[in-house]
Design an enzyme around this catalytic site. Structure first.
Site, PDB file in Angstrom:
ATOM      1  N   GLU A 152       3.854  -8.518  -5.262  1.00 37.38           N
ATOM      2  CA  GLU A 152       2.390  -8.572  -5.413  1.00 37.38           C
ATOM      3  C   GLU A 152       1.713  -9.247  -4.229  1.00 37.38           C
ATOM      4  O   GLU A 152       0.856 -10.108  -4.399  1.00 37.38           O
ATOM      5  CB  GLU A 152       2.035  -9.300  -6.720  1.00 37.38           C
ATOM      6  CG  GLU A 152       2.514  -8.545  -7.937  1.00 37.38           C
ATOM      7  CD  GLU A 152       2.494  -9.382  -9.218  1.00 37.38           C
ATOM      8  OE1 GLU A 152       1.825 -10.426  -9.248  1.00 37.38           O
ATOM      9  OE2 GLU A 152       3.162  -8.985 -10.187  1.00 37.38           O
TER      10      GLU A 152
ATOM     11  N   ASN B  30       8.028  -5.286  -4.381  1.00 39.16           N
ATOM     12  CA  ASN B  30       7.643  -4.950  -5.750  1.00 39.16           C
ATOM     13  C   ASN B  30       6.141  -5.171  -5.886  1.00 39.16           C
ATOM     14  O   ASN B  30       5.620  -6.179  -5.431  1.00 39.16           O
ATOM     15  CB  ASN B  30       8.399  -5.890  -6.701  1.00 39.16           C
ATOM     16  CG  ASN B  30       8.295  -5.489  -8.147  1.00 39.16           C
ATOM     17  OD1 ASN B  30       8.450  -4.316  -8.482  1.00 39.16           O
ATOM     18  ND2 ASN B  30       8.050  -6.454  -9.027  1.00 39.16           N
TER      19      ASN B  30
ATOM     20  N   HIS C 133       2.811  -1.638 -15.449  1.00 38.78           N
ATOM     21  CA  HIS C 133       2.308  -2.250 -16.692  1.00 38.78           C
ATOM     22  C   HIS C 133       1.103  -1.414 -17.126  1.00 38.78           C
ATOM     23  O   HIS C 133       0.058  -1.433 -16.470  1.00 38.78           O
ATOM     24  CB  HIS C 133       1.886  -3.697 -16.445  1.00 38.78           C
ATOM     25  CG  HIS C 133       3.027  -4.597 -16.105  1.00 38.78           C
ATOM     26  ND1 HIS C 133       3.996  -4.955 -17.019  1.00 38.78           N
ATOM     27  CD2 HIS C 133       3.364  -5.211 -14.946  1.00 38.78           C
ATOM     28  CE1 HIS C 133       4.879  -5.750 -16.451  1.00 38.78           C
ATOM     29  NE2 HIS C 133       4.526  -5.920 -15.186  1.00 38.78           N
TER      30      HIS C 133
ATOM     31  N   GLU D  86       8.866  -2.629 -13.944  1.00 35.43           N
ATOM     32  CA  GLU D  86       8.356  -3.510 -15.007  1.00 35.43           C
ATOM     33  C   GLU D  86       7.562  -2.696 -16.024  1.00 35.43           C
ATOM     34  O   GLU D  86       6.448  -3.067 -16.400  1.00 35.43           O
ATOM     35  CB  GLU D  86       7.464  -4.616 -14.409  1.00 35.43           C
ATOM     36  CG  GLU D  86       8.145  -5.467 -13.360  1.00 35.43           C
ATOM     37  CD  GLU D  86       7.304  -6.647 -12.888  1.00 35.43           C
ATOM     38  OE1 GLU D  86       6.296  -6.998 -13.534  1.00 35.43           O
ATOM     39  OE2 GLU D  86       7.666  -7.225 -11.842  1.00 35.43           O
TER      40      GLU D  86
ATOM     41  N   ASP E 114       5.853  -1.274 -19.112  1.00 37.75           N
ATOM     42  CA  ASP E 114       5.497  -1.440 -20.523  1.00 37.75           C
ATOM     43  C   ASP E 114       4.186  -0.692 -20.743  1.00 37.75           C
ATOM     44  O   ASP E 114       3.416  -0.463 -19.806  1.00 37.75           O
ATOM     45  CB  ASP E 114       5.424  -2.896 -20.999  1.00 37.75           C
ATOM     46  CG  ASP E 114       4.691  -3.835 -20.062  1.00 37.75           C
ATOM     47  OD1 ASP E 114       3.700  -3.411 -19.444  1.00 37.75           O
ATOM     48  OD2 ASP E 114       5.100  -5.005 -19.969  1.00 37.75           O
TER      49      ASP E 114
HETATM   50  O1  G3I Z   1       8.770 -22.775 -18.435  1.00 37.59           O
HETATM   51  C1  G3I Z   1       7.674 -23.154 -19.253  1.00 37.59           C
HETATM   52  C2  G3I Z   1       8.169 -24.001 -20.371  1.00 37.59           C
HETATM   53  O2  G3I Z   1       8.704 -25.195 -19.848  1.00 37.59           O
HETATM   54  C3  G3I Z   1       7.004 -24.297 -21.315  1.00 37.59           C
HETATM   55  O3  G3I Z   1       7.474 -24.970 -22.434  1.00 37.59           O
HETATM   56  C4  G3I Z   1       6.340 -22.994 -21.761  1.00 37.59           C
HETATM   57  C5  G3I Z   1       5.115 -23.243 -22.606  1.00 37.59           C
HETATM   58  O4  G3I Z   1       4.292 -22.095 -22.628  1.00 37.59           O
HETATM   59  O5  G3I Z   1       5.926 -22.283 -20.633  1.00 37.59           O
HETATM   60  C6  G3I Z   1       7.009 -21.925 -19.796  1.00 37.59           C
HETATM   61  O6  G3I Z   1       6.520 -21.185 -18.746  1.00 37.59           O
HETATM   62  C7  G3I Z   1       6.187 -19.844 -18.997  1.00 37.59           C
HETATM   63  C8  G3I Z   1       6.975 -18.956 -18.055  1.00 37.59           C
HETATM   64  O7  G3I Z   1       6.568 -17.616 -18.222  1.00 37.59           O
HETATM   65  C9  G3I Z   1       8.464 -19.054 -18.250  1.00 37.59           C
HETATM   66  O8  G3I Z   1       8.817 -18.692 -19.535  1.00 37.59           O
HETATM   67  C10 G3I Z   1       4.705 -19.675 -18.778  1.00 37.59           C
HETATM   68  O9  G3I Z   1       3.966 -20.365 -19.736  1.00 37.59           O
HETATM   69  C11 G3I Z   1       4.333 -18.215 -18.809  1.00 37.59           C
HETATM   70  O10 G3I Z   1       2.993 -18.079 -18.398  1.00 37.59           O
HETATM   71  C12 G3I Z   1       5.230 -17.425 -17.889  1.00 37.59           C
HETATM   72  O11 G3I Z   1       4.854 -16.073 -17.966  1.00 37.59           O
HETATM   73  C13 G3I Z   1       5.529 -15.160 -17.153  1.00 37.59           C
HETATM   74  C14 G3I Z   1       4.587 -14.585 -16.108  1.00 37.59           C
HETATM   75  O12 G3I Z   1       5.282 -13.612 -15.331  1.00 37.59           O
HETATM   76  C15 G3I Z   1       4.041 -15.645 -15.168  1.00 37.59           C
HETATM   77  O13 G3I Z   1       3.131 -15.064 -14.308  1.00 37.59           O
HETATM   78  C16 G3I Z   1       6.005 -14.031 -18.045  1.00 37.59           C
HETATM   79  O14 G3I Z   1       6.979 -14.548 -18.965  1.00 37.59           O
HETATM   80  C17 G3I Z   1       6.621 -12.916 -17.205  1.00 37.59           C
HETATM   81  O15 G3I Z   1       6.851 -11.800 -18.012  1.00 37.59           O
HETATM   82  C18 G3I Z   1       5.641 -12.500 -16.101  1.00 37.59           C
HETATM   83  O16 G3I Z   1       6.289 -11.548 -15.303  1.00 37.59           O
HETATM   84  C19 G3I Z   1       5.501 -10.987 -14.240  1.00 37.59           C
HETATM   85  C20 G3I Z   1       6.475 -10.588 -13.129  1.00 37.59           C
HETATM   86  O17 G3I Z   1       7.278 -11.670 -12.758  1.00 37.59           O
HETATM   87  C21 G3I Z   1       5.729 -10.032 -11.928  1.00 37.59           C
HETATM   88  N1  G3I Z   1       4.863  -8.934 -12.307  1.00 37.59           N
HETATM   89  C22 G3I Z   1       3.937  -9.204 -13.408  1.00 37.59           C
HETATM   90  C23 G3I Z   1       4.725  -9.708 -14.627  1.00 37.59           C
HETATM   91  C24 G3I Z   1       3.816  -9.878 -15.807  1.00 37.59           C
HETATM   92  O18 G3I Z   1       2.855 -10.873 -15.562  1.00 37.59           O
END
Ligand code: G3I
Length: 370
Positions: free
Chosen positions: A153, A213, A258, A288, A290
């Site tokens: 991105e 990506n 997405h 990715e 969905d």
């Molecule tokens: O690690 C913390 C944890 O310590 C805490 O307890 C918890 C509480 O909410 O949060 C955890 O962090 C989360 C993290 O994922 C790891 O699980 C964040 O809140 C959450 O916002 C984060 O979201 C991820 C997101 O990327 C971040 O931008 C999604 O799971 C993940 O699916 C998403 O993936 C991205 C790709 O990498 C790139 N392309 C877009 C895609 C969707 O946004």
């Protein structure tokens, strides 16, 4: 049959199995299922879920590529400077090796999920930081990762600030809270660290295929109707072509996809991108996928979703010499980023919350011969 067609058929028969094994696996791909498909189905995964029987059974049975959804990102792998942590990512890679699955690594240069210590570095300090990170992470998994999302991105969806009216690279010139802010570039044309990232990754694992990506290689959101999307995908293409011509080790394009069940994407635009990247000698991975559904989820919406998944599968199948991976962003609707990020949306994946195959899975499995 005319001689030319016989020749083409023979070439196809020889090349098809070669393409299937060109996606490096830790063993035979998909030995738990009987798939003969050349386009490999994959899913992003989270380490804790691997302990859940139905989750891991579904993964083993239906998917041939695993992608850590979060656990190869900087905030997990290098939470403190020089303090590397592979707990979650090792668990995923071990599971993959044990079950003869391929792994896509995700991600080495992204403006998000960076620990605060990285964001506090000056631009001139970052090259050494990036090199150490990529050497260590890619080196740690050397020989076990088929493909890396090296850069993710990097193209903004907004007009750049170089006066061209075209989007550019996310960069430091923006306020840090701006979605277009990235520590990895000085201005909207500065791709020097992105290029370095590819070079560092190639040095650390010369056999891994290196991808850029992007959600804007094709972006199915409504932004496409405002005419932005084409420009974004052109900017990305121009960069990739320039890198390829300059000998930068970039081997493929990841199209995130997405999507939203209500807004089917422009399939012609996706196909055109597949063709033009293929012409550059690059592989394309759908990385990715969905197709989110606005609640309430109805049978009709699930059928619409299946049509969208099916059209993507048709494109992948039609161009299977270019599109080699069909990866969904999650295994089942039980664990998905969608409801956390899109209020009142859910159900974007191929398997429902009870791990039952949805119409979308049935559709793509018929098309791709899974
Ligand atoms: O690690 C913390 C944890 O310590 C805490 O307890 C918890 C509480 O909410 O949060 C955890 O962090 C989360 C993290 O994922 C790891 O699980 C964040 O809140 C959450 O916002 C984060 O979201 C991820 C997101 O990327 C971040 O931008 C999604 O799971 C993940 O699916 C998403 O993936 C991205 C790709 O990498 C790139 N392309 C877009 C895609 C969707 O946004």
């Amino acid at each position: 049959m005319p001689l030319n067609r016989i020749r083409m058929s023979l070439i196809f028969l020889i090349l098809t199995p070669l393409l299937a094994i060109s996606f490096r696996c830790s063993g035979k791909p998909g030995n738990e299922n009987s798939s003969k498909a050349t386009v490999m189905l994959g899913a992003s995964v989270g380490p804790p879920y691997l302990d859940e029987q139905e989750y891991s059974d579904t993964l083993k049975k239906y998917f041939r590529i695993l992608v850590p959804e979060n656990h190869m990102k900087w905030e997990f792998t290098e939470p403190a400077e020089g303090g590397f942590d592979f707990t979650g990512s090792d668990k995923i890679v071990s599971f993959a090796q044990l079950n003869s699955k391929a792994v896509r690594g995700h991600v080495l240069l992204w403006h998000m999920q960076l620990p605060a210590w990285v964001k506090s570095k000056t631009y001139s300090e970052l090259e050494a930081v990036l090199q150490n990170h990529i050497n260590t992470v890619v080196g740690h998994f050397r020989g076990k990762i088929s493909a890396w999302d090296v850069a993710n991105e990097v193209i903004t969806s907004q007009e750049g600030d170089d006066g061209s009216g075209m989007p550019g690279l996310r960069h430091r010139g923006k306020a840090p809270e701006n979605a277009d802010y990235s520590v990895w570039a000085e201005d909207s044309t500065d791709d020097s660290l992105i290029i370095k990232a590819f070079e560092f990754a190639h040095a650390a694992d010369p056999d891994a295929k290196l991808f850029i990506n992007d959600n804007n290689a094709y972006d199915g959101s409504e932004i496409v109707y405002a005419g932005w999307n084409k420009k974004q995908s052109d900017i990305l293409y121009d960069h990739v072509k320039k890198w390829k011509d300059a000998g930068v080790p970039v081997h493929g394009i990841g199209m995130q996809l997405h999507l939203d069940e209500e807004f089917p994407p422009d399939y012609t635009m996706i196909e055109n991108d597949i063709i033009r990247y293929g012409a550059l000698g690059l592989e394309v991975h759908f990385t990715e996928i969905d197709v989110r559904i606005k609640e309430p989820v109805t049978e009709e919406k699930l059928q619409n979703q299946a049509v969208i998944y099916g059209k993507l599968a048709e494109l992948a199948g039609k161009h299977s010499h270019i599109v080699t991976a069909f990866v969904t962003w999650g295994v089942s609707d039980k664990y998905s980023w969608i409801p956390l990020f899109f209020t009142s949306y859910d159900s974007g994946l191929l398997f429902d919350k009870n791990y039952n195959a949805k119409p979308a899975y049935i559709r793509i499995s018929e098309i791709l011969g899974l």
